[in-house]
Design a protein around this motif. Structure first.
Motif, PDB file in Angstrom:
ATOM      1  N   SER A 149       0.752  -1.225  -0.100  1.00 30.26           N
ATOM      2  CA  SER A 149      -0.087  -0.101   0.006  1.00 30.26           C
ATOM      3  C   SER A 149       0.855   1.341  -0.181  1.00 30.26           C
ATOM      4  CB  SER A 149      -1.006   0.110   1.201  1.00 30.26           C
ATOM      5  OG  SER A 149      -0.260   0.154   2.459  1.00 30.26           O
ATOM      6  N   ASP A 150       2.101   1.234   0.200  1.00 32.04           N
ATOM      7  CA  ASP A 150       2.799   2.470   0.423  1.00 32.04           C
ATOM      8  C   ASP A 150       2.979   3.290  -0.949  1.00 32.04           C
ATOM      9  OD1 ASP A 150       4.275   4.174   1.804  1.00 32.04           O
ATOM     10  OD2 ASP A 150       6.279   3.876   0.907  1.00 32.04           O
ATOM     11  N   VAL A 151       2.639   4.452  -0.918  1.00 27.75           N
ATOM     12  CA  VAL A 151       2.510   5.276  -2.275  1.00 27.75           C
ATOM     13  C   VAL A 151       3.069   6.605  -1.700  1.00 27.75           C
ATOM     14  CG1 VAL A 151       1.213   6.337  -3.926  1.00 27.75           C
ATOM     15  CG2 VAL A 151       0.862   3.887  -3.388  1.00 27.75           C
ATOM     16  N   SER A 152       3.833   7.203  -2.887  1.00 23.82           N
ATOM     17  CA  SER A 152       4.227   8.498  -2.467  1.00 23.82           C
ATOM     18  C   SER A 152       4.611   8.960  -4.059  1.00 23.82           C
ATOM     19  CB  SER A 152       5.446   8.781  -1.719  1.00 23.82           C
ATOM     20  OG  SER A 152       6.596   8.166  -2.343  1.00 23.82           O
ATOM     21  N   PRO A 153       4.692  10.284  -4.163  1.00 25.13           N
ATOM     22  CA  PRO A 153       4.866  10.707  -5.579  1.00 25.13           C
ATOM     23  C   PRO A 153       6.192  10.345  -6.389  1.00 25.13           C
ATOM     24  CG  PRO A 153       4.066  12.651  -4.265  1.00 25.13           C
ATOM     25  CD  PRO A 153       4.225  11.487  -3.225  1.00 25.13           C
ATOM     26  N   SER A 154       6.876   9.700  -5.523  1.00 21.86           N
ATOM     27  CA  SER A 154       8.441   9.397  -6.077  1.00 21.86           C
ATOM     28  C   SER A 154       8.109   7.593  -6.246  1.00 21.86           C
ATOM     29  CB  SER A 154       9.366   9.241  -4.965  1.00 21.86           C
ATOM     30  OG  SER A 154       9.205   8.706  -3.855  1.00 21.86           O
ATOM     31  N   THR A 155       6.906   6.974  -5.859  1.00 19.11           N
ATOM     32  CA  THR A 155       6.765   5.705  -6.308  1.00 19.11           C
ATOM     33  C   THR A 155       6.629   5.416  -7.751  1.00 19.11           C
ATOM     34  OG1 THR A 155       5.726   5.456  -3.879  1.00 19.11           O
ATOM     35  CG2 THR A 155       5.444   3.673  -5.715  1.00 19.11           C
ATOM     36  N   PHE A 208       5.201   4.430 -11.107  1.00 19.32           N
ATOM     37  CA  PHE A 208       4.013   4.760 -11.684  1.00 19.32           C
ATOM     38  C   PHE A 208       3.079   3.524 -11.500  1.00 19.32           C
ATOM     39  CE2 PHE A 208       0.268   5.100 -14.414  1.00 19.32           C
ATOM     40  CZ  PHE A 208      -0.580   6.102 -14.052  1.00 19.32           C
ATOM     41  N   TYR A 209       3.774   2.271 -12.180  1.00 17.94           N
ATOM     42  CA  TYR A 209       3.116   0.901 -12.105  1.00 17.94           C
ATOM     43  C   TYR A 209       2.962   0.481 -10.587  1.00 17.94           C
ATOM     44  CZ  TYR A 209       7.386  -1.464 -11.170  1.00 17.94           C
ATOM     45  OH  TYR A 209       8.480  -2.115 -10.304  1.00 17.94           O
ATOM     46  N   LEU A 210       3.822   0.651  -9.817  1.00 18.06           N
ATOM     47  CA  LEU A 210       3.952   0.202  -8.268  1.00 18.06           C
ATOM     48  C   LEU A 210       2.583   1.253  -7.664  1.00 18.06           C
ATOM     49  CD1 LEU A 210       7.152  -0.423  -6.882  1.00 18.06           C
ATOM     50  CD2 LEU A 210       5.320  -1.793  -7.195  1.00 18.06           C
ATOM     51  N   ALA A 211       2.560   2.305  -7.977  1.00 18.72           N
ATOM     52  CA  ALA A 211       1.256   2.933  -7.468  1.00 18.72           C
ATOM     53  C   ALA A 211      -0.258   2.722  -8.009  1.00 18.72           C
ATOM     54  CB  ALA A 211       1.410   4.527  -7.923  1.00 18.72           C
ATOM     55  N   VAL A 212      -0.034   2.199  -9.306  1.00 26.09           N
ATOM     56  CA  VAL A 212      -1.451   1.529  -9.722  1.00 26.09           C
ATOM     57  C   VAL A 212      -1.718   0.212  -9.049  1.00 26.09           C
ATOM     58  CG1 VAL A 212      -2.627   0.568 -11.584  1.00 26.09           C
ATOM     59  CG2 VAL A 212      -1.021   2.982 -11.960  1.00 26.09           C
ATOM     60  N   LEU A 213      -0.737  -0.446  -8.940  1.00 28.15           N
ATOM     61  CA  LEU A 213      -0.738  -1.802  -8.281  1.00 28.15           C
ATOM     62  C   LEU A 213      -1.344  -1.884  -7.100  1.00 28.15           C
ATOM     63  CD1 LEU A 213       1.999  -3.917  -9.821  1.00 28.15           C
ATOM     64  CD2 LEU A 213      -0.165  -4.062 -10.280  1.00 28.15           C
ATOM     65  N   ARG A 214      -0.646  -0.942  -5.999  1.00 27.55           N
ATOM     66  CA  ARG A 214      -1.059  -0.568  -4.744  1.00 27.55           C
ATOM     67  C   ARG A 214      -2.271   0.305  -4.577  1.00 27.55           C
ATOM     68  NH1 ARG A 214       5.318   0.627  -2.986  1.00 27.55           N
ATOM     69  NH2 ARG A 214       5.857  -1.327  -3.273  1.00 27.55           N
ATOM     70  N   LEU A 215      -2.979   0.603  -5.862  1.00 23.11           N
ATOM     71  CA  LEU A 215      -4.060   1.496  -5.474  1.00 23.11           C
ATOM     72  C   LEU A 215      -5.229   0.838  -4.432  1.00 23.11           C
ATOM     73  CD1 LEU A 215      -5.684   4.071  -6.267  1.00 23.11           C
ATOM     74  CD2 LEU A 215      -6.634   2.940  -8.195  1.00 23.11           C
ATOM     75  N   THR A 252     -11.179   6.203  -8.443  1.00 22.88           N
ATOM     76  CA  THR A 252     -11.078   6.832  -9.565  1.00 22.88           C
ATOM     77  C   THR A 252     -10.184   8.365  -8.996  1.00 22.88           C
ATOM     78  OG1 THR A 252     -12.611   6.199 -11.046  1.00 22.88           O
ATOM     79  CG2 THR A 252     -11.616   8.343 -11.533  1.00 22.88           C
ATOM     80  N   ALA A 253     -11.098   8.705  -7.869  1.00 25.12           N
ATOM     81  CA  ALA A 253     -10.456   9.736  -7.348  1.00 25.12           C
ATOM     82  C   ALA A 253      -9.183   9.776  -6.587  1.00 25.12           C
ATOM     83  CB  ALA A 253     -11.433  10.582  -6.247  1.00 25.12           C
ATOM     84  N   THR A 254      -9.174   8.587  -5.820  1.00 19.79           N
ATOM     85  CA  THR A 254      -7.838   8.386  -5.359  1.00 19.79           C
ATOM     86  C   THR A 254      -6.680   8.432  -6.336  1.00 19.79           C
ATOM     87  OG1 THR A 254      -8.872   7.057  -3.391  1.00 19.79           O
ATOM     88  CG2 THR A 254      -6.372   6.711  -3.783  1.00 19.79           C
ATOM     89  N   PHE A 255      -7.146   7.411  -7.412  1.00 21.47           N
ATOM     90  CA  PHE A 255      -5.826   7.525  -8.337  1.00 21.47           C
ATOM     91  C   PHE A 255      -5.482   8.889  -9.078  1.00 21.47           C
ATOM     92  CE2 PHE A 255      -5.102   7.240 -13.103  1.00 21.47           C
ATOM     93  CZ  PHE A 255      -3.649   6.481 -13.137  1.00 21.47           C
ATOM     94  N   LEU A 256      -6.514   9.692  -9.407  1.00 25.06           N
ATOM     95  CA  LEU A 256      -6.339  10.917 -10.142  1.00 25.06           C
ATOM     96  C   LEU A 256      -5.705  11.975  -9.060  1.00 25.06           C
ATOM     97  CD1 LEU A 256      -9.465  11.411 -12.268  1.00 25.06           C
ATOM     98  CD2 LEU A 256      -6.958  10.654 -13.046  1.00 25.06           C
ATOM     99  N   CYS A 257      -6.039  11.883  -7.750  1.00 25.02           N
ATOM    100  CA  CYS A 257      -5.320  12.753  -6.966  1.00 25.02           C
ATOM    101  C   CYS A 257      -3.868  12.312  -6.532  1.00 25.02           C
ATOM    102  CB  CYS A 257      -6.174  12.477  -5.314  1.00 25.02           C
ATOM    103  SG  CYS A 257      -7.787  13.469  -5.723  1.00 25.02           S
ATOM    104  N   THR A 258      -3.663  11.183  -6.796  1.00 24.58           N
ATOM    105  CA  THR A 258      -2.296  10.680  -6.518  1.00 24.58           C
ATOM    106  C   THR A 258      -1.327  10.984  -7.832  1.00 24.58           C
ATOM    107  OG1 THR A 258      -2.828   8.519  -5.312  1.00 24.58           O
ATOM    108  CG2 THR A 258      -0.907   8.599  -6.403  1.00 24.58           C
ATOM    109  N   LEU A 259      -2.190  10.993  -9.009  1.00 25.39           N
ATOM    110  CA  LEU A 259      -1.487  11.276 -10.285  1.00 25.39           C
ATOM    111  C   LEU A 259      -1.410  13.029 -10.150  1.00 25.39           C
ATOM    112  CD1 LEU A 259      -0.463  10.868 -13.083  1.00 25.39           C
ATOM    113  CD2 LEU A 259      -2.939  11.016 -13.837  1.00 25.39           C
ATOM    114  N   SER A 260      -2.160  13.667  -9.848  1.00 26.05           N
ATOM    115  CA  SER A 260      -2.145  15.205  -9.538  1.00 26.05           C
ATOM    116  C   SER A 260      -0.747  15.424  -8.657  1.00 26.05           C
ATOM    117  CB  SER A 260      -3.416  15.651  -9.111  1.00 26.05           C
ATOM    118  OG  SER A 260      -3.728  15.494  -7.813  1.00 26.05           O
ATOM    119  N   GLY A 261      -0.749  14.889  -7.710  1.00 20.34           N
ATOM    120  CA  GLY A 261       0.283  15.041  -6.641  1.00 20.34           C
ATOM    121  C   GLY A 261       1.593  14.761  -7.402  1.00 20.34           C
TER     122      GLY A 261
END
Length: 231
Positions: free
Chosen positions: A55-61, A63-70, A112-121
């Motif tokens: 689950s750990d996600v940050s703007p430096s993660t 991208f593919y890991l951020a999607v998998l951990r969404l 969708t909001a979680t994903f797009l907010c993470t992307l915006s960050g």
């Protein structure tokens, strides 16, 4: 103003409370259980490692890991938010949402909001402090987990579909105040989440109308999809 707000609150919560009495809020209970489970795992070294892995996600993660951990990142512990705050947010807002718009749509808007907010960050960190919407480089390493973005987007969405303008005004005011006083990653993403909730309130009904629109073929009793619809 206060009377109107109380009326809106009753309109938003009357049916969910009835469902709660009958134990018919499976998404709310399941989501709260997921929040509690991921939080409780932090109390052991092995559990904390598992939570970070899934689950750990940050703007430096990457991208593919951020999607998998969404899915897990939405329920993971949030920085600067106690677990009871996450539990209360998730149970109340997800419960109201699943009552009025259904479990599938609730999860769709939330994820969708979680994903797009993470992307915006990530985009704001990439732009850097030189941009009016950019963030300091150090923000790339700030944990970007928790249900807040999903909750804010769902509240904005529900305020529109359930006709609760006073509640929406309070949400907008509080989020703008937050981002003004604390212009950090979380505050910026909350403003993005409001925008996404408002867009969903406009886009989802339009998509539904488009999906069910049909025209009757001349001389036949067959109803077919309109050319503008989804096939």
């Amino acid at each position: 103003m206060i009377t109107g707000f109380v009326a809106e609150a009753r309109r938003l919560t009357a049916e969910p409370l009835e469902r709660l009495r009958r134990g018919r809020l499976p998404l709310a209970f399941g989501s709260a259980a997921a929040v509690f489970l991921l939080w409780s795992l932090h109390f052991s070294a092995l559990g904390a490692s598992i939570v970070r892995l899934i689950s750990d996600v940050s703007p430096s993660t990457p991208f593919y890991l951020a999607v998998l951990r969404l899915p897990a990142s939405m329920y993971a512990p949030a920085p600067n938010l106690p677990v009871w705050g996450s539990l209360l947010q998730v149970f109340v807002v997800f419960g109201v949402a699943e009552t009025y718009v259904g479990r599938r749509r609730t999860l769709t808007v939330a994820l969708t909001a979680t994903f797009l907010c993470t992307l915006s960050g990530r985009i704001m960190c990439y732009l850097g402090p030189g941009s009016i919407v950019g963030l300091p480089w150090i923000s790339r390493y700030v944990s970007d987990t928790g249900p807040s973005a999903a909750v804010v987007a769902l509240v904005a969405y529900l305020c529109c579909v359930r006709r609760a303008p006073r509640t929406l005004t309070i949400l907008l005011t509080s989020m703008v105040t937050e981002v003004t006083l604390l212009p950090n990653l979380a505050g910026r993403e909350h403003v993005v989440a409001i925008a996404l909730g408002l867009i969903a309130a406009l886009a989802v009904p339009a998509a539904d109308r488009l999906r069910v629109t049909g025209v009757r073929s001349p001389g036949s009793g067959i109803v077919t999809r309109d050319h503008a619809g989804l096939r």
